[in-house]
Design an enzyme around this catalytic site. Structure first.
Site, PDB file in Angstrom:
ATOM      1  N   SER A  57     -26.819 -24.438 -37.189  1.00  9.47           N
ATOM      2  CA  SER A  57     -26.438 -25.757 -36.675  1.00  9.47           C
ATOM      3  C   SER A  57     -26.557 -26.812 -37.762  1.00  9.47           C
ATOM      4  O   SER A  57     -27.431 -26.728 -38.637  1.00  9.47           O
ATOM      5  CB  SER A  57     -27.350 -26.137 -35.503  1.00  9.47           C
ATOM      6  OG  SER A  57     -27.201 -27.500 -35.157  1.00  9.47           O
TER       7      SER A  57
ATOM      8  N   TYR B 133     -35.147 -27.715 -31.593  1.00  4.88           N
ATOM      9  CA  TYR B 133     -33.904 -26.947 -31.662  1.00  4.88           C
ATOM     10  C   TYR B 133     -33.519 -26.706 -33.120  1.00  4.88           C
ATOM     11  O   TYR B 133     -33.214 -25.575 -33.524  1.00  4.88           O
ATOM     12  CB  TYR B 133     -32.781 -27.689 -30.935  1.00  4.88           C
ATOM     13  CG  TYR B 133     -31.415 -27.083 -31.161  1.00  4.88           C
ATOM     14  CD1 TYR B 133     -31.069 -25.866 -30.595  1.00  4.88           C
ATOM     15  CD2 TYR B 133     -30.479 -27.741 -31.966  1.00  4.88           C
ATOM     16  CE1 TYR B 133     -29.820 -25.309 -30.816  1.00  4.88           C
ATOM     17  CE2 TYR B 133     -29.227 -27.188 -32.186  1.00  4.88           C
ATOM     18  CZ  TYR B 133     -28.903 -25.978 -31.611  1.00  4.88           C
ATOM     19  OH  TYR B 133     -27.658 -25.430 -31.831  1.00  4.88           O
TER      20      TYR B 133
END
Length: 350
Positions: A142, A167
């Protein structure tokens, strides 16, 4: 090739699986269909590839009625024994691992879900790839791993030492875990750092969907950091093509690896990290204005401060991926949003 694609009830995974099927690969799709967001959207994505909701059951293969070379199984990545049996029985050639607990803000509310799925689940994927002679593991990282890094555009050579959400920390951990398996077991791995993917069938927790939903239904939109943000929005078809080409290009050791000046995106092992984005960031207020134009309605805007875990901008340097696989996004933001809004209206009968 026979390819396992995890996360095929998800946004990117559903498109990647369908694209692989259309070119003739044999695909096994895997997803746990969790309720992080509306499961009907996930069922709808499966349905468009011929997987019927009423046939789904845990640990049961469902055959697509649209693609003879597609089967789907509902399973948790954390179930180590079930995953081991799946790999042993199916004899996959390659793995595209897109399943994860998604969402930056939700990781603040429910951190344990991220460790279970993104760390424990990823370890199980690495172990099963290791023991089953997988030719290539491609997995989702990501853009959030860049965290506090203020140097733009973001390069794979930059430090990712300062994530601002759990995350992001789990995605950084995935890259480190993958490298250790590439180094120890000669497992070729490629990590793709996605930059704000949008399009039809998109995630309802992301701004393109949230803004479209609110504007079309006469609700105010939340504009964080008072609108002073930039995002590298990337259309789903461009992302899908990049993922497919990455699956085909097996990671190799870098011939120019220098241990005294190590490049974080390469290794003496078969390991690569790539940004995959549009490399053309858009100001948030310009993005909102474009959605307003496409929806033919003006948004009511609630201006709010920056949310915990968010970053000011994302901006991808994709030159490495372009050199490796001739990756070049082509969808203009206006065209992408027109297709997204048109799908939204059809899907929700507006």
């Amino acid at each position: 090739m026979k390819i396992l694609v995890t996360g095929t009830a998800g946004f990117i995974g559903s498109f990647v699986a369908q694209r692989l099927l259309e070119r003739g690969d044999e695909v096994v799709g895997l997803d746990n269909i969790n309720d992080y967001y509306d499961v009907n959207l996930k069922y709808g994505r499966l349905e468009k590839a011929g997987i019927k909701k009423d046939q789904l059951a845990w640990y049961k293969f469902v055959q697509s009625d649209q693609y003879p070379n597609y089967r789907f199984i509902q399973m948790n990545l954390e179930d180590k024994q079930a995953l081991q049996m799946l790999f042993a029985n199916e004899k996959f050639d390659r793995v595209c691992h897109l399943a994860a607990q998604a969402g930056v803000r939700y990781s603040i509310e429910n951190p344990y879900a991220y460790v279970q799925s993104n760390i424990d689940g990823f370890l199980n994927i690495l172990e099963t790839c290791r023991w089953n002679n997988i030719e290539h593991l491609v997995y989702a990282s990501s853009s959030s791993v860049y965290g506090l890094n203020g140097k733009v555009p973001f390069s794979e050579n930059d430090s990712i030492a300062h994530p601002v959400s759990l995350y992001a920390a789990t995605k950084k951990s995935n890259e480190l875990m993958a490298h250790s398996y590439s180094q120890l077991y000669n497992l070729p791995t490629t990590g793709l750092r996605f930059f704000t993917v949008y399009g039809p069938w998109g995630r309802p927790d992301m701004s393109p969907f949230l803004f479209t939903d609110a504007i079309l239904n006469d609700r105010p939109i939340k504009v964080f950091n008072n609108g002073d943000m930039l995002r590298d929005f990337t259309y789903i078809d461009d992302i899908t093509e990049g993922v497919i080409r990455s699956i085909d290009k097996i990671a190799q050791p870098s011939p120019t690896w220098d241990a005294e000046n190590p490049d974080p995106s390469t290794s003496s092992a078969p390991y690569r990290i790539y940004n995959i984005g549009n490399s053309s960031p858009v100001k948030l207020m310009d993005f909102i204005q474009t959605i307003e134009q496409v929806c033919e309605k003006e948004a009511v805007k609630n201006f709010l401060p920056m949310q915990p875990g968010d970053v000011y901008q994302t901006n991808a340097d994709t030159s490495a991926l372009e050199e490796a696989i001739a990756y070049k996004p082509s969808k203009p933001i206006v065209d992408g949003l027109q297709e997204t809004v048109a799908w939204f209206k059809r899907y929700y009968a507006l």
